[in-house]
Design a protein around this motif. Structure first.
Motif, PDB file in Angstrom:
ATOM      1  N   TYR A 108       0.783  -1.225   0.000  1.00  0.00           N
ATOM      2  CA  TYR A 108       0.000   0.000   0.000  1.00  0.00           C
ATOM      3  C   TYR A 108       0.823   1.289   0.000  1.00  0.00           C
ATOM      4  O   TYR A 108       0.347   2.304  -0.474  1.00  0.00           O
ATOM      5  N   SER A 159      -5.858   8.621  -1.497  1.00  0.00           N
ATOM      6  CA  SER A 159      -6.018   7.470  -2.393  1.00  0.00           C
ATOM      7  C   SER A 159      -5.328   6.236  -1.831  1.00  0.00           C
ATOM      8  O   SER A 159      -5.836   5.114  -1.969  1.00  0.00           O
ATOM      9  N   ALA A 162      -7.520   4.937   0.929  1.00  0.00           N
ATOM     10  CA  ALA A 162      -8.708   4.280   0.371  1.00  0.00           C
ATOM     11  C   ALA A 162      -8.430   2.809   0.076  1.00  0.00           C
ATOM     12  O   ALA A 162      -9.319   1.959   0.230  1.00  0.00           O
ATOM     13  N   LYS A 163      -7.196   2.501  -0.342  1.00  0.00           N
ATOM     14  CA  LYS A 163      -6.833   1.099  -0.600  1.00  0.00           C
ATOM     15  C   LYS A 163      -6.871   0.279   0.696  1.00  0.00           C
ATOM     16  O   LYS A 163      -7.301  -0.871   0.693  1.00  0.00           O
ATOM     17  N   HIS A 165      -8.835   0.880   3.253  1.00  0.00           N
ATOM     18  CA  HIS A 165     -10.237   0.707   3.604  1.00  0.00           C
ATOM     19  C   HIS A 165     -10.901  -0.354   2.734  1.00  0.00           C
ATOM     20  O   HIS A 165     -11.718  -1.148   3.224  1.00  0.00           O
ATOM     21  N   GLU A 166     -10.536  -0.383   1.449  1.00  0.00           N
ATOM     22  CA  GLU A 166     -11.110  -1.386   0.549  1.00  0.00           C
ATOM     23  C   GLU A 166     -10.786  -2.804   1.018  1.00  0.00           C
ATOM     24  O   GLU A 166     -11.581  -3.723   0.839  1.00  0.00           O
ATOM     25  N   ASP A 167      -9.612  -2.956   1.622  1.00  0.00           N
ATOM     26  CA  ASP A 167      -9.180  -4.276   2.098  1.00  0.00           C
ATOM     27  C   ASP A 167      -9.524  -4.508   3.565  1.00  0.00           C
ATOM     28  O   ASP A 167      -9.067  -5.486   4.166  1.00  0.00           O
ATOM     29  N   THR A 301     -17.052   7.728   3.233  1.00  0.00           N
ATOM     30  CA  THR A 301     -15.998   6.995   2.528  1.00  0.00           C
ATOM     31  C   THR A 301     -14.876   7.925   2.114  1.00  0.00           C
ATOM     32  O   THR A 301     -15.085   9.137   1.911  1.00  0.00           O
ATOM     33  N   GLU A 303     -13.559   7.864  -0.740  1.00  0.00           N
ATOM     34  CA  GLU A 303     -13.839   8.266  -2.117  1.00  0.00           C
ATOM     35  C   GLU A 303     -14.520   9.629  -2.161  1.00  0.00           C
ATOM     36  O   GLU A 303     -14.278  10.436  -3.068  1.00  0.00           O
TER      37      GLU A 303
END
Length: 326
Positions: A108, A159, A162-163, A165-167, A301, A303
């Motif tokens: 990350y 950004s 955000a990666k 959080h996605e995981d 979020t 995003e």
């Protein structure tokens, strides 16, 4: 403890300026302390390799605040018998954190850049982690050339988070000194401290002592130790605080987190009269939706944070042909 401010009484003694740490033929000369958390003190240092070549480095010393550890005359750390087992457990966690650092840095923490985790070693009755900083400058020291560059840098950081959080992870320690800027490459930077990273699913099992906070950059719920309210919004607050700090040259306060807070943009070093009212209103929205005290009133979020920065970048183009300098 939930809902109460966690007061940390810190009597730890730092390593002195010019102190030399040695490990397998490599010397690390301490320059100064740059920060401390509940488990560590962090230093800037000069590293002299086996060929005598000098490098910039960051040295993290395992030195927990809660275990009544004293520093001796020879700068070694001494722990009493009552807390020895807890300290030994801290050593194990420190080693696991180093392993996690490497994994997260590779997955990350980097955009078009590489930074050397040069290792972990024992000295002074404790452990140290060293990172090579030759290729960049931490964002606390780095001066953006203008408002546009600041927005780009904060967007890149958002950004990256955000990666996480996605995981299913939270970072929980976003602050300028944990970001390395690669000079000459506007969108190239890396995050290099992952001590606080945890899975959202495991957050409720965390010990509050493990969740140290950074004054000015940690959300109120983290400062208060209110684990039930910690979530993606906690990182969103830190992104807002980071941009606020870079724009106003100060950390946000509780007053800045009021939902109806007013911001004096003329205090910004980058302020100029070309900034239109729509641009400043968009900044108001950004700070109201990131720095607000209550997590449920923040954006949901990362995003949404990124989209807002994109809108600010478009407006900055319209106001200044792409550059807003001092």
């Amino acid at each position: 403890m939930n809902g109460e401010i966690i007061e940390m009484i810190d009597n730890r003694t730092k390593l002195p300026e010019n102190y030399l740490l040695r490990n397998k033929g490599v010397s690390y000369q301490i320059i100064d302390e740059i920060g401390r958390g509940v488990n560590n003190i962090v230093y800037n240092a000069l590293c002299y390799d086996r060929d005598g070549i000098k490098h910039l480095a960051r040295v993290k010393e395992l030195y927990p605040v809660y275990y009544q550890i004293e520093r001796g005359k020879e700068f070694n750390l001494r722990c009493n018998e009552i807390n020895r087992k807890k300290f030994e457990e801290s050593v194990i966690r420190f080693e696991k954190t180093y392993e996690k650092n490497v994994i997260f840095r590779n997955k990350y923490g980097v955009i078009n850049s590489a930074i050397n985790m040069t290792g972990i070693f024992k000295a002074n009755g404790t452990e140290y982690v060293v990172m090579n900083l030759d290729e960049g400058e931490d964002y606390q020291s780095y001066k953006d050339e203008g408002l546009t560059e600041t927005l780009i840098h904060v967007k890149v950081i958002a950004s990256m988070i955000a990666k996480y959080h996605e995981d299913g992870y939270l970072h929980l320690d976003i602050k300028p000194e944990n970001v390395l800027i690669i000079p000459g490459l506007v969108a190239h930077l890396c995050i290099f401290d992952f001590d606080s990273v945890c899975k959202m699913s495991e957050l409720q099992s965390k010990n509050i002592i493990d969740l140290s906070f950074s004054e000015g950059f940690s959300a109120p719920e983290k400062v208060q130790g209110n684990i039930s309210k910690i979530g993606p919004g906690t990182d969103i607050y830190s992104i807002g605080a980071l941009l606020f700090f870079k724009l106003f040259n100060r950390k946000p306060t509780i007053e800045d987190g009021r939902y109806a807070a007013k911001f004096n943009y003329q205090e910004m070093p980058f302020y100029n009269k070309t900034l239109g009212s729509s641009f400043l209103k968009k900044f108001d929205e950004f700070f109201h939706k990131t720095l607000v005290i209550s997590p449920i009133l923040r954006w949901n979020t990362m995003e949404q944070v990124i989209d807002s920065i994109d809108e600010l970048l478009i407006l900055s183009d319209q106001n200044s042909n792409g550059y807003l300098g001092a």
